[in-house]
Design a protein around this motif. Structure first.
Motif, PDB file in Angstrom:
ATOM      1  N   ASP A  82     -55.467  -3.523 -16.275  1.00 29.00           N
ATOM      2  CA  ASP A  82     -56.682  -3.303 -17.128  1.00 29.00           C
ATOM      3  C   ASP A  82     -57.432  -3.888 -17.380  1.00 29.00           C
ATOM      4  O   ASP A  82     -57.919  -5.171 -18.036  1.00 29.00           O
ATOM      5  CB  ASP A  82     -56.727  -1.694 -18.328  1.00 29.00           C
ATOM      6  N   ARG A  83     -58.926  -3.547 -17.711  1.00 28.07           N
ATOM      7  CA  ARG A  83     -59.977  -4.724 -17.728  1.00 28.07           C
ATOM      8  C   ARG A  83     -60.216  -5.224 -19.556  1.00 28.07           C
ATOM      9  O   ARG A  83     -59.826  -6.202 -19.026  1.00 28.07           O
ATOM     10  CB  ARG A  83     -61.324  -3.762 -17.797  1.00 28.07           C
ATOM     11  N   ASN A  84     -59.557  -4.278 -20.060  1.00 29.28           N
ATOM     12  CA  ASN A  84     -60.267  -5.020 -21.696  1.00 29.28           C
ATOM     13  C   ASN A  84     -58.844  -6.219 -21.495  1.00 29.28           C
ATOM     14  O   ASN A  84     -59.261  -7.214 -22.439  1.00 29.28           O
ATOM     15  CB  ASN A  84     -58.836  -4.104 -22.485  1.00 29.28           C
ATOM     16  N   VAL A  85     -57.907  -5.574 -21.662  1.00 28.22           N
ATOM     17  CA  VAL A  85     -56.264  -6.619 -21.049  1.00 28.22           C
ATOM     18  C   VAL A  85     -56.148  -8.318 -20.163  1.00 28.22           C
ATOM     19  O   VAL A  85     -56.218  -9.151 -20.846  1.00 28.22           O
ATOM     20  CB  VAL A  85     -54.785  -6.170 -20.692  1.00 28.22           C
ATOM     21  N   LYS A  91     -59.763 -14.735 -22.360  1.00 29.98           N
ATOM     22  CA  LYS A  91     -60.024 -15.540 -23.586  1.00 29.98           C
ATOM     23  C   LYS A  91     -59.748 -16.612 -23.916  1.00 29.98           C
ATOM     24  O   LYS A  91     -59.115 -16.909 -24.815  1.00 29.98           O
ATOM     25  CB  LYS A  91     -60.962 -14.461 -24.962  1.00 29.98           C
ATOM     26  N   ALA A  92     -58.359 -15.908 -24.254  1.00 32.33           N
ATOM     27  CA  ALA A  92     -57.041 -16.812 -25.343  1.00 32.33           C
ATOM     28  C   ALA A  92     -56.436 -18.268 -23.762  1.00 32.33           C
ATOM     29  O   ALA A  92     -55.869 -18.747 -24.456  1.00 32.33           O
ATOM     30  CB  ALA A  92     -56.065 -15.674 -25.249  1.00 32.33           C
ATOM     31  N   ILE A  93     -56.863 -18.007 -23.199  1.00 33.34           N
ATOM     32  CA  ILE A  93     -56.615 -19.672 -22.340  1.00 33.34           C
ATOM     33  C   ILE A  93     -57.184 -20.736 -22.335  1.00 33.34           C
ATOM     34  O   ILE A  93     -56.478 -21.368 -22.637  1.00 33.34           O
ATOM     35  CB  ILE A  93     -56.697 -18.874 -20.773  1.00 33.34           C
ATOM     36  N   PRO A  94     -58.840 -20.787 -22.907  1.00 33.75           N
ATOM     37  CA  PRO A  94     -58.313 -22.308 -22.957  1.00 33.75           C
ATOM     38  C   PRO A  94     -58.508 -22.491 -25.268  1.00 33.75           C
ATOM     39  O   PRO A  94     -57.763 -23.499 -24.853  1.00 33.75           O
ATOM     40  CB  PRO A  94     -59.891 -22.220 -24.042  1.00 33.75           C
TER      41      PRO A  94
END
Length: 163
Positions: A82-85, A91-94
């Motif tokens: 889903d879009r939120n996940v 955002k968490a990848i960097p």
């Protein structure tokens, strides 16, 4: 877009790059370049070839156990997104890559500490053995002493007026 891992050296194989080898039993091998493919054909063991990821992990050159590796693990089952996940993941990848780089730097410095201490021990031992080769210090009986003179200029009314 699916990013594959090279079977031999474990580097990333991007779409349209590398070589794909299919064995008679339908097992698929992906190779990033002809160097890996040739080593595979000559039946070399990746754990014995020094430039591969398997060798580096086996001999303690790279980090092997870290929680950040869990994110890039291959998952074969499809998941519903889903879009939120997806947004939170992007955002968490960097942040995760930054943490991984810091941990790798720490791992490298910890690894190099052992070599530095061994090198210091070797240097100390060599110095003890060859101490007679060093030139002896020449001590002079008359040592020069430095004299510090403080010079202060008195400011007169004329000097203050000029400034």
């Amino acid at each position: 877009m699916r990013l594959e891992k090279c079977w031999f050296c474990s580097s990333t194989v991007y779409p349209g790059h590398g070589i794909q080898f299919v064995r008679n039993d339908a097992k698929i091998f992906h190779f990033c370049r002809s160097k890996c493919h040739k080593n595979f054909k000559t039946k070399r063991n990746p754990r014995k070839v020094k430039w591969t990821k398997a060798y580096r992990c086996l001999h303690g050159k790279d980090m092997t156990q870290d929680s950040t590796f869990e994110f890039e693990r291959k998952r074969n089952r499809p998941e519903r997104y889903d879009r939120n996940v997806t947004e939170q993941t992007l955002k968490a990848i960097p942040l995760i890559t930054k943490i991984r780089h810091e941990r790798q730097k720490k791992h490298i410095t910890e690894r190099q500490k052992q070599g530095k201490t061994k090198q210091r021990e070797r240097d100390a031992k060599e110095l003890e053995q060859d101490i007679q080769m060093l030139p002896k210090k020449v001590t002079l009986s008359t040592q020069k002493t430095k004299v510090v003179v403080k010079v202060s200029q008195q400011q007169t009314e004329e000097n203050l007026m000029e400034e």
